[in-house]
Design a protein around this motif. Structure first.
Motif, mmCIF file in Angstrom:
data_model
loop_
_atom_site.group_PDB
_atom_site.id
_atom_site.type_symbol
_atom_site.label_atom_id
_atom_site.label_comp_id
_atom_site.label_asym_id
_atom_site.label_seq_id
_atom_site.Cartn_x
_atom_site.Cartn_y
_atom_site.Cartn_z
ATOM 1 N N UNK A 3 131.393 35.736 -3.989
ATOM 2 C CA UNK A 3 130.122 35.868 -4.989
ATOM 3 C C UNK A 3 129.300 35.834 -3.923
ATOM 4 N N UNK A 4 128.329 35.438 -3.439
ATOM 5 C CA UNK A 4 127.550 35.429 -2.552
ATOM 6 C C UNK A 4 127.111 37.047 -1.769
ATOM 7 N N UNK A 5 128.021 38.048 -1.657
ATOM 8 C CA UNK A 5 128.019 39.131 -0.094
ATOM 9 C C UNK A 5 127.585 39.966 -1.046
ATOM 10 N N UNK A 6 126.867 40.677 -0.986
ATOM 11 C CA UNK A 6 127.300 42.450 -1.775
ATOM 12 C C UNK A 6 127.727 43.106 -0.819
ATOM 13 N N UNK A 85 119.936 31.413 -6.341
ATOM 14 C CA UNK A 85 119.138 29.854 -6.466
ATOM 15 C C UNK A 85 119.207 30.175 -5.093
ATOM 16 N N UNK A 86 118.825 29.304 -4.433
ATOM 17 C CA UNK A 86 117.936 29.046 -3.073
ATOM 18 C C UNK A 86 119.555 27.661 -2.981
ATOM 19 N N UNK A 87 120.463 28.102 -1.711
ATOM 20 C CA UNK A 87 121.456 27.061 -1.008
ATOM 21 C C UNK A 87 120.640 26.074 -0.382
ATOM 22 N N UNK A 126 118.726 37.342 2.776
ATOM 23 C CA UNK A 126 119.034 37.583 1.652
ATOM 24 C C UNK A 126 117.820 37.598 1.180
ATOM 25 N N UNK A 127 117.850 38.575 -0.437
ATOM 26 C CA UNK A 127 116.967 39.017 -1.195
ATOM 27 C C UNK A 127 116.617 38.686 -2.093
ATOM 28 N N UNK A 128 116.948 37.247 -2.490
ATOM 29 C CA UNK A 128 116.765 36.750 -3.918
ATOM 30 C C UNK A 128 115.507 36.899 -4.617
ATOM 31 N N UNK A 129 115.110 36.738 -5.666
ATOM 32 C CA UNK A 129 113.114 36.832 -5.666
ATOM 33 C C UNK A 129 112.998 35.414 -5.633
ATOM 34 N N UNK A 130 113.255 34.254 -5.437
ATOM 35 C CA UNK A 130 112.445 32.866 -5.235
ATOM 36 C C UNK A 130 112.152 32.870 -3.772
ATOM 37 N N UNK A 131 111.307 32.933 -2.382
ATOM 38 C CA UNK A 131 111.448 32.952 -1.399
ATOM 39 C C UNK A 131 112.424 31.450 -1.195
ATOM 40 N N UNK A 164 114.155 39.111 2.493
ATOM 41 C CA UNK A 164 113.526 40.386 2.704
ATOM 42 C C UNK A 164 112.376 40.262 1.446
ATOM 43 N N UNK A 165 112.528 39.154 0.293
ATOM 44 C CA UNK A 165 110.886 39.498 -0.311
ATOM 45 C C UNK A 165 110.437 39.138 0.463
#
Length: 315
Positions: A3-6, A85-87, A126-131, A164-165
């Motif tokens: 669930x955690x990788x693309x 979410x950030x882990x 990591x490519x989530x919206x939150x830093x 990334x962001x």
């Protein structure tokens, strides 16, 4: 880890040139300078962790380094992190994964304790919206900080983060690599206009690459997966080459943007109509209540029941 990788990213980083571009473009220069990227070798990263019996499929590469005249093999442990979410437990996870990887090397007789364990460079992409704000060394999770005589006995393992962001568009444009183009497309995905600009940029990078046919095939495959995840209104069956089919893709993206604009306008119209109907109903209730109040013979409770207003509104 499923669930955690693309899947698309995992396929990208199954090619040595993308691993090289990740290290050269986004890792510290002193690390990239000592690596012989011609020795990159992909290893099987699928194994069962003995503690949780958890299967994960992260990518493990080895590469030779030349350090002060000595050649040595280093393992690149690449973890693809694509959860929303950030882990905050990432340092614990990485320590567990690296320990399991070392155990895997010993069980497979790749090395022995007497020969020594090879160095590992853990990378979290990591490519989530939150830093990303999680700690990067497991020692930083030990709180409060232990006294000096205990500090030497605490665990230490730091991972290198590629968020990334956190890179601006200008910074990504300065890194003339296909991977920086991929990151630009990821960042631009919320804007159809910016998305097409990012696609045009990566097409130019592909065309200038000496192995453009291979690169075109790999990037096209990734982009099709990416657009599918975005539920893009694009005919992906016709997209076989990003270079040759870019005009068709641009037209499809323009139609997609127009369709979303019209859908947004329709939603706005429907919301406006609903608001108008709601306001009209409220005005009718008020009018009924005012008429009943003017009669002067009904109680507030009776007026509220007849008009549909609350007792508080009537009062």
């Amino acid at each position: 880890m499923a669930n955690h990788h693309d899947t698309g990213y995992k396929e990208l980083f199954s090619y040595p040139e993308f691993v090289q571009q990740l290290i050269e473009g986004f890792a510290p220069q002193e690390i990239a300078q000592i690596m012989d990227f011609s020795t990159l070798e992909l290893h099987n990263g699928n194994y069962i962790t003995p503690l949780f019996e958890e299967k994960f499929e992260d990518l493990v590469w080895s590469v030779d380094i030349d350090w002060q005249g000595n050649q040595q093999q280093v393992y690149l442990y690449l973890l693809l992190e694509f959860q929303s979410s950030i882990d905050s437990t990432m340092p614990i996870r990485l320590m567990h994964y690296v320990a399991c990887f070392y155990d895997h090397l010993i069980k497979n007789k790749t090395t022995t304790p007497s020969q020594g364990l090879p160095p590992v460079f853990p990378i979290v992409l990591y490519n989530g919206l939150q830093r990303w704000s999680a700690k990067q060394d497991i020692y930083e999770l030990v709180s409060p900080e232990p006294p000096a005589f205990l500090q030497a006995y605490q665990p230490h393992l730091r991972y290198y983060l590629v968020d990334e962001g956190a890179y601006s568009d200008t910074e990504l444009e300065q890194k003339q690599s296909a991977l920086s183009g991929v990151f630009s497309i990821e960042k631009a995905s919320s804007s159809r206009e910016n998305l097409q600009q990012a696609v045009n940029r990566i097409v130019a990078i592909i065309q200038s690459d000496p192995h453009k046919e291979r690169l075109d095939r790999v990037i096209t495959c990734w982009l099709k997966r990416h657009l599918q995840r975005l539920d893009a209104a694009v005919d992906l069956k016709q997209l076989n080459s990003l270079v040759e089919d870019n005009a068709m893709l641009a037209e499809n993206l323009q139609h997609w943007a127009e369709k979303e604009r019209l859908a947004g306008e329709q939603i706005g119209i429907e919301k406006g109509l609903k608001k108008g109907r709601d306001e009209a109903r409220e005005e009718t209730k008020l009018e009924i209540a005012l008429n009943l109040i003017s009669i002067g013979t009904l109680s507030n409770e009776q007026i509220a029941k007849a008009s549909g207003l609350s007792l508080e509104d009537v009062e």
